[in-house]
Scaffold this active site. Sequence first.
Site, mmCIF file in Angstrom:
data_model
loop_
_atom_site.group_PDB
_atom_site.id
_atom_site.type_symbol
_atom_site.label_atom_id
_atom_site.label_comp_id
_atom_site.label_asym_id
_atom_site.label_seq_id
_atom_site.Cartn_x
_atom_site.Cartn_y
_atom_site.Cartn_z
ATOM 1 N N TYR A 101 -7.808 35.597 12.529
ATOM 2 C CA TYR A 101 -6.548 34.842 12.485
ATOM 3 C C TYR A 101 -6.855 33.407 12.875
ATOM 4 O O TYR A 101 -7.544 33.152 13.871
ATOM 5 C CB TYR A 101 -5.544 35.437 13.487
ATOM 6 C CG TYR A 101 -4.227 34.679 13.535
ATOM 7 C CD1 TYR A 101 -3.152 35.082 12.761
ATOM 8 C CD2 TYR A 101 -4.077 33.540 14.341
ATOM 9 C CE1 TYR A 101 -1.953 34.384 12.780
ATOM 10 C CE2 TYR A 101 -2.885 32.831 14.355
ATOM 11 C CZ TYR A 101 -1.830 33.261 13.574
ATOM 12 O OH TYR A 101 -0.648 32.566 13.585
ATOM 13 N N GLU A 175 -1.297 28.289 8.647
ATOM 14 C CA GLU A 175 -1.804 29.576 9.135
ATOM 15 C C GLU A 175 -2.628 30.297 8.075
ATOM 16 O O GLU A 175 -2.264 30.327 6.909
ATOM 17 C CB GLU A 175 -0.605 30.453 9.534
ATOM 18 C CG GLU A 175 -0.989 31.814 10.097
ATOM 19 C CD GLU A 175 0.219 32.729 10.254
ATOM 20 O OE1 GLU A 175 0.707 32.875 11.381
ATOM 21 O OE2 GLU A 175 0.692 33.288 9.236
#
Length: 362
Positions: A101, A175
């Site tokens: 992530y 993101e």
Amino acid sequence: MKLHEYQSKELFSKYKIPIPMGIAIESSLDIASAAEHTGLPLVVKAQVLVGGRGKAGGVKVAKNLDEAKQLSADILSMKIKGIPVKKLLVEEAIDIKEEYYLAVTVDRDNKCNTLIFSSVGGIDIEEVAQKQPEQIVKLQITKSKLQSPNNLSIPDQIIESLLKLYFDLDASLAEINPLVKTKDGKFIAADAKIIIDDNALFRHPEFAGQSSETEEDEIEAQAHRRKISYVRLPGNIAVMCNGAGLTMTTMDEVKRAGGEPACFLDIGGGSRRDFVASALEIVSMDKNVKGIFFNIFGGISRCDEVVLGIISAFEKIKFSIPIVIRLTGNREKEGKELLSKTNLISADSMQDGANKIVALVK
Ligand code: GDP
Ligand code: MN
């Protein structure tokens, strides 16, 4: 302004963040030509502006063309969290070994930008954040210091590119989840999510054409095109006030009285008839609305003028639902006199108005 995955990935590509080979389509008829581009197996991904598409069945791998046709037709007929899927991103399937992530976003508590990294990325990141916060690394970022922290197990170039993109585009979120490591050791952004700060959109004319397309809610999209400050909510009482703070407080009072707001609608200052009429038209598009509560503070704009604006707007748009109006401030008496000649219901205080409208919609 939220960008779709396929739009975010186009930007990633400009910033040299590796992405899978892919193409966006709107009909399952286009899947064969898309497959020529991506090869097989391929991934079919719903383009809706909500998270958790994977868990909702909106991300599927197809091994052959027949499967791809079936899956793309299936996903195009789905709704994910209430939003109909109108577009698909078709991509080459990646052989995933590890999922990371990586994101840059605003840390409001610490008033800074922050880089967030985890070596256990993927669809359960929210759960990881809750149950294993030690698995998530957060680093404060300043614009003047764009070089990446080099102790993370992913390429510096990807971190630096994401930071540059975030600041260049005035994003509030950039993101990659998951950032995948393939079996042959390459890093690829398998998912992409960018949110541009609405207050900076004037600096980014390149997004001007996209605003309506990226809107999730058709009524909100209409309102924003008309420059009306409107947020649609799941209740049945439309809350219309002049001023954002007053609108929020009024929503609280409606809730306290046992009601549920159908919207936040700030009609702003002034009493412009056409604007109020336009705002009422927006409210009338939402079939859940069973009552309207106007809470008007007369400051520079006088109560009586606002009432005249509301009355003439109602001449244009006919409503057969209860409408409560609370007036206070400048020229309140004159405003109430005008109200008494109509079948709009007058309230003496914000609480009184909230109670009245809640009782009327029950
Ligand atoms: P989200 O659920 O909306 O965040 O959608 P994602 O794009 O992140 O996809 C969900 C999950 O699908 C990812 O975490 C991956 O595990 C998986 N996935 C996405 N793309 C691929 C791919 O190309 N190959 C494989 N094997 N899995 C993928
Ligand atoms: Mn994802």
